[in-house]
Design an enzyme around this catalytic site. Structure first.
Site, PDB file in Angstrom:
ATOM      1  N   GLU A   1       0.813  -1.223   0.000  1.00 29.45           N
ATOM      2  CA  GLU A   1       0.000   0.000   0.000  1.00 29.45           C
ATOM      3  C   GLU A   1       0.849   1.277   0.000  1.00 29.45           C
ATOM      4  O   GLU A   1       0.493   2.255  -0.645  1.00 29.45           O
ATOM      5  CB  GLU A   1      -0.949   0.012   1.200  1.00 29.45           C
TER       6      GLU A   1
ATOM      7  N   HIS B   1       7.902 -26.577   4.205  1.00 30.53           N
ATOM      8  CA  HIS B   1       7.406 -27.828   3.628  1.00 30.53           C
ATOM      9  C   HIS B   1       7.116 -27.707   2.141  1.00 30.53           C
ATOM     10  O   HIS B   1       6.621 -28.649   1.539  1.00 30.53           O
ATOM     11  CB  HIS B   1       6.150 -28.277   4.383  1.00 30.53           C
TER      12      HIS B   1
ATOM     13  N   LYS C   1     -13.246  -1.308  -4.989  1.00 33.63           N
ATOM     14  CA  LYS C   1     -14.477  -1.039  -4.235  1.00 33.63           C
ATOM     15  C   LYS C   1     -15.532  -0.390  -5.122  1.00 33.63           C
ATOM     16  O   LYS C   1     -16.711  -0.709  -5.046  1.00 33.63           O
ATOM     17  CB  LYS C   1     -14.166  -0.162  -3.014  1.00 33.63           C
TER      18      LYS C   1
HETATM   19  O1  G6P Z   1     -10.474  -1.482   8.789  1.00 40.14           O
HETATM   20  P1  G6P Z   1     -11.285  -1.314   7.556  1.00 40.14           P
HETATM   21  O2  G6P Z   1     -11.861   0.046   7.430  1.00 40.14           O
HETATM   22  O3  G6P Z   1     -12.339  -2.385   7.453  1.00 40.14           O
HETATM   23  O4  G6P Z   1     -10.355  -1.465   6.330  1.00 40.14           O
HETATM   24  C1  G6P Z   1      -9.868  -2.698   5.883  1.00 40.14           C
HETATM   25  C2  G6P Z   1      -8.893  -2.476   4.759  1.00 40.14           C
HETATM   26  O5  G6P Z   1      -9.587  -1.823   3.705  1.00 40.14           O
HETATM   27  C3  G6P Z   1      -8.857  -1.487   2.531  1.00 40.14           C
HETATM   28  O6  G6P Z   1      -8.718  -2.600   1.742  1.00 40.14           O
HETATM   29  C4  G6P Z   1      -7.542  -0.809   2.813  1.00 40.14           C
HETATM   30  O7  G6P Z   1      -6.707  -0.847   1.694  1.00 40.14           O
HETATM   31  C5  G6P Z   1      -6.795  -1.427   3.976  1.00 40.14           C
HETATM   32  O8  G6P Z   1      -5.713  -0.610   4.330  1.00 40.14           O
HETATM   33  C6  G6P Z   1      -7.713  -1.604   5.160  1.00 40.14           C
HETATM   34  O9  G6P Z   1      -7.005  -2.166   6.217  1.00 40.14           O
END
Ligand code: G6P
Length: 355
Positions: free
Chosen positions: A239, A255, A349
Site C-alpha cells: 500500500e 514444507h 471497491k
Molecule cells: O479497517 P477497515 O476500514 O475495514 O479497512 C480494511 C482495509 O480496507 C482497505 O482494503 C484498505 O486498503 C486497507 O488498508 C484496510 O485495512
C-alpha cells in the site's frame, strides 16, 4: 533515485503531503488512547459465558486481530478465530462473541458476517469509527469502541489489537495486559524517535533496509507472534511503497516454498527476504529461520532481518510492526511514490459497488 535522497528532508514534504510519517510517530499515543478507551468499556455480564470468539476484519484490521490472537494463544481459555469472508461459519451461535473490527465500519465482508451473527443471536461487539457498524451498534445497543480517527485505516492498527486484549481480560479469558502495554508505549516511542527521518541513513536502520529492498519484490517471513508483523510489512509495502510483497509463515513454508527458489533462473536479482525475529521464538524456529536463510542465499536471494525489542511478546510484536512501517514509508520515498493513495483498492471497491 539514489540513497542520498532519503537524507534530503525536502523529499518528505514533496512525497508525503498527507503526513504519513507524522502518523507513524503517533503510534505510541494511538496505542495509549486505544488501550485506555477499551479499559473504560462496560461489557454485558453474559458475554463472560461465550465459548469462542470470532473476529471479523480485513486488511489492517485482520492483521491486528491475528496479532491479538497470537499474543494470547498460549493463555486464552477459549479459542479465537479470525474470519475474512462473506459467509459466517456454521459454528457461530449464541455462545459466540463476534467482534466486528473495521476502522471505516463499511468493509462489506465484515458487515455481511456481522449481520448474520446478529440474526444468530451471537454476542456482538464493534471496533470502529463509523459506517454501517457504527449505525448498527447505535441502533441495536451493541457494545463497542467507537473511536474518532480520520486518517487512513491502515495506520489505525492499534485500535484493532489493544482493545481485543482488554476485552478478553475483562471477560476473564486472559490475564491483565497493562504492564505489557506500558512497556510497549515506552519502546514504541523510542523506536519512533530512533527511526525518524531526521536521522541520516548511516545512522538509521529503517532507511538502510529500505535502501537494500529498493527495486526488489519482498518475501516477509515470520512465525508465531512475528507472523502478523511479517504480514503487516507485506501489506504496508504493497500500500505505501506500491511494490510486490508476500508473507510466508515458518514452519509451514519449509514444507514447500523452499523447493521453489530455483526457477525462473536468476530470480535472486529481483527478490529480497526479510525475517521477523523475536527472542520468543523457540530454538527450533530459530534453527528453521537459519536453514531457510541458507537456502535463500543458495538461490542468491539477499536476506535481512528485523528484531523485536522489549521483554513481552506484545512489545516485541508491536516494535516489529512499527519498524516495518518505517521501512515501507522510506521505500515509498525511494520509489518516488506518494504512500497515501491506494488507487487499486479504491477502484476495486468502486467496481464492486457498481456491479
Ligand atoms: O479497517 P477497515 O476500514 O475495514 O479497512 C480494511 C482495509 O480496507 C482497505 O482494503 C484498505 O486498503 C486497507 O488498508 C484496510 O485495512
Amino acid at each position: 533515485m539514489d540513497i542520498r535522497n532519503l537524507d534530503d528532508l525536502n523529499i518528505y514534504t514533496k512525497l508525503d503531503p498527507n503526513h504519513m510519517l507524522d502518523e507513524l510517530r503517533r503510534m505510541p499515543s494511538l496505542c495509549k488512547q486505544a488501550w485506555e478507551t477499551a479499559e473504560a468499556l462496560n461489557l454485558p455480564e453474559d458475554y463472560r459465558a461465550v465459548k469462542q470468539v470470532v473476529i471479523l476484519g480485513m486488511g489492517t484490521s485482520g492483521v491486528a486481530a491475528q496479532l491479538a490472537e497470537r499474543i494470547v494463544r498460549d493463555e486464552c481459555k477459549i479459542p479465537i478465530y479470525l474470519h475474512q469472508d462473506y459467509l459466517l461459519p456454521a459454528y457461530v451461535s449464541a455462545d459466540t462473541l463476534v467482534i466486528a473490527s473495521s476502522s471505516s465500519g463499511s468493509t462489506e465482508e465484515v458487515v455481511s458476517c456481522f449481520n448474520q451473527a446478529a440474526s444468530r443471536q451471537a454476542k456482538l461487539l464493534v471496533l470502529t469509527t463509523g459506517g454501517e457498524l457504527k449505525e448498527m451498534a447505535a441502533g441495536h445497543n451493541i457494545p463497542g469502541l467507537v473511536y474518532d480517527y480520520t486518517y487512513r485505516p491502515s495506520t489505525a492498527i492499534a485500535y484493532g489489537v489493544l482493545p481485543v486484549l482488554s476485552i478478553l481480560h475483562k471477560l476473564g479469558f486472559i490475564p491483565n495486559k497493562s504492564a505489557e502495554v506500558s512497556e510497549s508505549l515506552i519502546v514504541l516511542s523510542q523506536i519512533a524517535e530512533r527511526l525518524s527521518e531526521k536521522y541520516q541513513t548511516s545512522n538509521n536502520p529503517a532507511k538502510q533496509l529500505a535502501d537494500k529492498l529498493e527495486g526488489r519484490a519482498v518475501m516477509a517471513f515470520g512465525s508465531g507472534v512475528t507472523f502478523p508483523a511479517a504480514r503487516r510489512f507485506k501489506t504496508q509495502l504493497n500500500e505505501n511503497a506500491k511494490c510486490f510483497a508476500f508473507a510466508e509463515e515458518i514452519p509451514e513454508m519449509n514444507h514447500n516454498s523452499v523447493v521453489g527458489y530455483q526457477l525462473p533462473q536468476n530470480s535472486g536479482r529481483y527478490w529480497a527476504a526479510v525475517m521477523f525475529k523475536t527472542t520468543f521464538l523457540s530454538k527450533r524456529i530459530h534453527q528453521r529461520m537459519k536453514i531457510t536463510t541458507d537456502i535463500l542465499h543458495q538461490a542468491k536471494i539477499p536476506v535481512f532481518s528485523i528484531d523485536g525489542y522489549g521483554f513481552s511478546p506484545l512489545c516485541q510484536a508491536l516494535s516489529l510492526i512499527l519498524q516495518g512501517d518505517f521501512v515501507s514509508l522510506y521505500l515509498a520515498f525511494l520509489n518516488g511514490v506518494d504512500p497515501y493513495p491506494i488507487d487499486a483498492v479504491d477502484y476495486f471497491k468502486q467496481e464492486l459497488a457498481e456491479s
